[in-house]
Motif scaffolding. Structure first.
Motif, short mmCIF file in Angstrom:
data_model
loop_
_atom_site.label_atom_id
_atom_site.label_comp_id
_atom_site.label_asym_id
_atom_site.label_seq_id
_atom_site.Cartn_x
_atom_site.Cartn_y
_atom_site.Cartn_z
N MET A 179 0.73 -1.16 0.02
CA MET A 179 0.00 0.10 0.00
C MET A 179 0.86 1.30 -0.08
SD MET A 179 -2.87 0.91 2.62
CE MET A 179 -3.71 2.47 2.49
N LEU A 180 0.49 1.84 -1.03
CA LEU A 180 1.41 3.38 -0.90
C LEU A 180 0.62 4.59 -0.66
CD1 LEU A 180 3.10 2.76 -4.56
CD2 LEU A 180 4.35 2.63 -2.36
N THR A 181 1.19 5.39 -0.01
CA THR A 181 0.30 6.39 0.71
C THR A 181 1.16 7.75 0.75
OG1 THR A 181 -0.32 5.15 2.50
CG2 THR A 181 -0.51 7.49 3.02
N VAL A 182 0.39 8.96 0.15
CA VAL A 182 0.94 10.26 -0.17
C VAL A 182 1.17 10.79 1.54
CG1 VAL A 182 0.73 12.35 -1.17
CG2 VAL A 182 0.04 10.33 -2.34
N VAL A 183 2.01 11.47 1.83
CA VAL A 183 2.36 11.92 2.82
C VAL A 183 2.76 13.35 2.82
CG1 VAL A 183 2.77 10.06 4.30
CG2 VAL A 183 4.74 10.95 3.25
N CYS A 184 2.03 14.35 3.55
CA CYS A 184 2.46 15.75 3.39
C CYS A 184 3.46 15.93 4.62
CB CYS A 184 1.25 16.50 3.85
SG CYS A 184 1.39 18.35 4.17
N MET A 185 4.36 16.62 4.20
CA MET A 185 5.69 16.79 5.11
C MET A 185 6.36 18.19 5.24
SD MET A 185 7.61 13.09 4.16
CE MET A 185 8.60 13.31 5.60
N GLN A 186 7.00 18.26 6.28
CA GLN A 186 8.00 19.41 6.40
C GLN A 186 9.16 18.90 6.79
OE1 GLN A 186 5.39 21.80 8.90
NE2 GLN A 186 5.91 23.46 7.33
N TRP A 187 10.21 19.49 6.74
CA TRP A 187 11.70 18.95 7.12
C TRP A 187 11.86 18.01 8.31
CZ3 TRP A 187 14.70 19.79 11.32
CH2 TRP A 187 13.88 21.19 12.09
N PHE A 188 11.04 18.66 9.46
CA PHE A 188 11.00 18.05 10.72
C PHE A 188 10.28 16.60 10.74
CE2 PHE A 188 7.97 21.55 10.99
CZ PHE A 188 7.06 20.80 11.10
N ASP A 189 9.60 16.54 9.78
CA ASP A 189 8.77 15.17 9.77
C ASP A 189 9.64 13.95 9.19
OD1 ASP A 189 6.39 16.47 10.35
OD2 ASP A 189 6.07 16.96 8.57
N GLU A 190 10.64 14.17 8.46
CA GLU A 190 11.55 13.24 7.96
C GLU A 190 12.06 12.17 9.09
OE1 GLU A 190 12.57 12.63 5.00
OE2 GLU A 190 11.65 14.61 3.99
N PHE A 191 12.32 12.76 10.38
CA PHE A 191 12.56 11.79 11.50
C PHE A 191 11.49 10.94 11.73
CE2 PHE A 191 14.78 16.10 11.87
CZ PHE A 191 16.06 15.67 11.49
N ASP A 192 10.16 11.20 11.60
CA ASP A 192 9.17 10.32 11.89
C ASP A 192 8.86 9.01 11.17
OD1 ASP A 192 8.64 12.05 14.10
OD2 ASP A 192 7.10 13.23 13.02
N TYR A 193 9.57 8.80 9.86
CA TYR A 193 9.26 8.06 8.95
C TYR A 193 10.56 7.06 8.76
CZ TYR A 193 5.11 10.39 7.60
OH TYR A 193 3.74 11.16 7.84
N ASP A 194 10.35 5.80 8.43
CA ASP A 194 11.49 4.94 7.93
C ASP A 194 11.89 5.19 6.49
OD1 ASP A 194 13.04 2.97 7.05
OD2 ASP A 194 11.89 1.39 7.83
N GLN A 195 13.06 5.86 6.60
CA GLN A 195 13.54 6.21 5.13
C GLN A 195 13.68 5.22 3.93
OE1 GLN A 195 14.36 9.85 4.74
NE2 GLN A 195 13.25 9.64 6.63
N ASP A 196 13.78 4.02 4.56
CA ASP A 196 13.77 3.21 3.34
C ASP A 196 12.50 2.74 2.68
OD1 ASP A 196 16.53 2.91 3.76
OD2 ASP A 196 16.51 1.18 5.56
N LYS A 197 11.36 3.30 3.46
CA LYS A 197 10.12 2.94 2.87
C LYS A 197 9.59 4.17 1.96
CE LYS A 197 8.63 -0.01 6.11
NZ LYS A 197 7.50 -0.51 7.13
N PHE A 198 10.18 5.10 1.62
CA PHE A 198 9.90 6.30 0.63
C PHE A 198 10.28 5.74 -0.81
CE2 PHE A 198 10.57 9.32 4.08
CZ PHE A 198 9.33 9.70 4.29
N PHE A 199 9.15 5.98 -1.57
CA PHE A 199 9.17 5.80 -3.05
C PHE A 199 10.23 6.36 -3.76
CE2 PHE A 199 7.18 5.10 -7.19
CZ PHE A 199 6.86 3.75 -7.48
N THR A 200 11.05 5.85 -4.66
CA THR A 200 12.34 6.31 -5.22
C THR A 200 12.28 6.00 -6.92
OG1 THR A 200 13.46 4.32 -5.09
CG2 THR A 200 13.69 5.86 -3.30
N ASP A 201 12.90 6.93 -7.36
CA ASP A 201 13.23 6.63 -8.67
C ASP A 201 14.07 5.66 -9.06
OD1 ASP A 201 15.32 7.57 -8.66
OD2 ASP A 201 14.90 9.70 -9.50
#
Length: 58
Positions: free
Chosen positions: A17-39
């Motif tokens: 399941m892919l979800t669109v997340v609304c973020m600001q720089w400080f939100d980056e710490f709340d997410y597992d960086q390996d789960k962001f969709f990449t090119d």
């Protein structure tokens, strides 16, 4: 005021399941960086609008 941007996140346990997340720089710490969709080059996709990100998920 911080800039708002959108990313696509693999939110389910099965990574189906892919979800669109609304973020600001400080939100980056709340997410597992390996789960962001990449090119294809491995760079995390970032969008200026929610609509742009949603089109990629569809």
């Amino acid at each position: 005021m911080s800039e708002i941007y959108y990313k696509i996140y693999q939110s389910s346990v099965l990574n189906e399941m892919l979800t669109v997340v609304c973020m600001q720089w400080f939100d980056e710490f709340d997410y597992d960086q390996d789960k962001f969709f990449t090119d294809e080059d491995g760079y995390v996709l970032e969008f200026e609008t929610e609509e742009e990100a949603e089109k990629m998920v569809e």
